[in-house]
Design an enzyme around this catalytic site. Sequence first.
Site, PDB file in Angstrom:
ATOM      1  N   ASP A 120       4.363  26.264   7.107  1.00 61.39           N
ATOM      2  CA  ASP A 120       3.677  26.458   8.388  1.00 61.39           C
ATOM      3  C   ASP A 120       2.549  25.443   8.505  1.00 61.39           C
ATOM      4  OD1 ASP A 120       3.442  29.142  10.489  1.00 61.39           O
ATOM      5  OD2 ASP A 120       1.820  27.667  10.472  1.00 61.39           O
ATOM      6  N   ASN A 163       7.574  37.946  14.450  1.00 64.00           N
ATOM      7  CA  ASN A 163       6.872  38.264  15.688  1.00 64.00           C
ATOM      8  C   ASN A 163       7.859  38.159  16.846  1.00 64.00           C
ATOM      9  OD1 ASN A 163       4.399  38.500  14.308  1.00 64.00           O
ATOM     10  ND2 ASN A 163       4.051  36.294  14.424  1.00 64.00           N
ATOM     11  N   VAL A 181       6.497  30.630  19.321  1.00 64.17           N
ATOM     12  CA  VAL A 181       7.606  29.678  19.381  1.00 64.17           C
ATOM     13  C   VAL A 181       8.907  30.464  19.610  1.00 64.17           C
ATOM     14  CG1 VAL A 181       8.884  27.877  18.154  1.00 64.17           C
ATOM     15  CG2 VAL A 181       6.410  28.087  17.828  1.00 64.17           C
ATOM     16  N   HIS A 198      12.084  33.032  13.802  1.00 57.33           N
ATOM     17  CA  HIS A 198      11.574  32.550  12.520  1.00 57.33           C
ATOM     18  C   HIS A 198      11.005  33.712  11.735  1.00 57.33           C
ATOM     19  CE1 HIS A 198       8.562  32.039  15.705  1.00 57.33           C
ATOM     20  NE2 HIS A 198       7.648  32.340  14.809  1.00 57.33           N
ATOM     21  N   ILE A 199      11.204  33.655  10.431  1.00 53.93           N
ATOM     22  CA  ILE A 199      10.628  34.639   9.514  1.00 53.93           C
ATOM     23  C   ILE A 199       9.466  33.973   8.802  1.00 53.93           C
ATOM     24  CG2 ILE A 199      11.027  36.111   7.507  1.00 53.93           C
ATOM     25  CD1 ILE A 199      14.018  36.088   8.189  1.00 53.93           C
ATOM     26  N   HIS A 200       8.283  34.549   8.965  1.00 57.38           N
ATOM     27  CA  HIS A 200       7.132  34.072   8.191  1.00 57.38           C
ATOM     28  C   HIS A 200       7.271  34.621   6.771  1.00 57.38           C
ATOM     29  CE1 HIS A 200       4.499  32.904  11.707  1.00 57.38           C
ATOM     30  NE2 HIS A 200       5.288  33.757  12.324  1.00 57.38           N
TER      31      HIS A 200
HETATM   32  P1  AMP Z   1       4.833  32.781  15.883  1.00 56.45           P
HETATM   33  O1  AMP Z   1       3.432  33.019  16.373  1.00 56.45           O
HETATM   34  O2  AMP Z   1       5.398  33.945  15.116  1.00 56.45           O
HETATM   35  O3  AMP Z   1       5.760  32.304  16.991  1.00 56.45           O
HETATM   36  O4  AMP Z   1       4.721  31.634  14.805  1.00 56.45           O
HETATM   37  C1  AMP Z   1       4.799  30.288  15.118  1.00 56.45           C
HETATM   38  C2  AMP Z   1       4.302  29.549  13.908  1.00 56.45           C
HETATM   39  O5  AMP Z   1       4.709  28.218  14.000  1.00 56.45           O
HETATM   40  C3  AMP Z   1       2.789  29.548  13.748  1.00 56.45           C
HETATM   41  O6  AMP Z   1       2.427  30.152  12.515  1.00 56.45           O
HETATM   42  C4  AMP Z   1       2.429  28.060  13.790  1.00 56.45           C
HETATM   43  O7  AMP Z   1       1.363  27.732  12.926  1.00 56.45           O
HETATM   44  C5  AMP Z   1       3.728  27.425  13.381  1.00 56.45           C
HETATM   45  N1  AMP Z   1       3.941  26.055  13.826  1.00 56.45           N
HETATM   46  C6  AMP Z   1       3.752  25.563  15.067  1.00 56.45           C
HETATM   47  N2  AMP Z   1       4.077  24.247  15.114  1.00 56.45           N
HETATM   48  C7  AMP Z   1       4.504  23.926  13.870  1.00 56.45           C
HETATM   49  C8  AMP Z   1       4.974  22.719  13.268  1.00 56.45           C
HETATM   50  N3  AMP Z   1       5.096  21.566  13.964  1.00 56.45           N
HETATM   51  N4  AMP Z   1       5.313  22.735  11.957  1.00 56.45           N
HETATM   52  C9  AMP Z   1       5.178  23.860  11.238  1.00 56.45           C
HETATM   53  N5  AMP Z   1       4.756  25.045  11.749  1.00 56.45           N
HETATM   54  C10 AMP Z   1       4.413  25.067  13.043  1.00 56.45           C
END
Ligand code: AMP
Length: 114
Positions: A30, A87, A96, A100-102
């Site tokens: 991330d 999320n 985004v 995606h899985i954090h």
């Molecule tokens: P969410 O809020 O669950 O949609 O998580 C989106 C995640 O994407 C956030 O934790 C951001 O920090 C991460 N993120 C956004 N742009 C990038 C990128 N270019 N490379 C890696 N992570 C990213």
Amino acid sequence: MEKTLFEKICDREIPADIVYEDADCICFKDISPQAPVHLLLIPRKPIPRIAEGGLGDQALLGHLMLTAGKIAREQGIAGDGFRLVINNGPDGGEAVPHLHIHILAGRQMQWPPG
Ligand code: AMP
């Protein structure tokens, strides 16, 4: 349809620190880590969010969960523990629109989550 940010990472149009990839998914660091270890595991297929996964995605979603465990073992965080977060939508904090899985680790996680 325009590619999502994460599709562009899959297609190497945007750089990312990739820690794992296979035919169906990719995992990278991330850009704004919320823990000492903060990875994002995504399917290459641009499913917008978990609520829009379909029956045809059953094997893929199972693969993602098993792969999260495999990555945790490979990254050396399985022993002390880690947290998986998905999320979904505005109240869920989704930014985004590409599933995606954090994978979070390296500190004590709090409950309830913020
Ligand atoms: P969410 O809020 O669950 O949609 O998580 C989106 C995640 O994407 C956030 O934790 C951001 O920090 C991460 N993120 C956004 N742009 C990038 C990128 N270019 N490379 C890696 N992570 C990213």
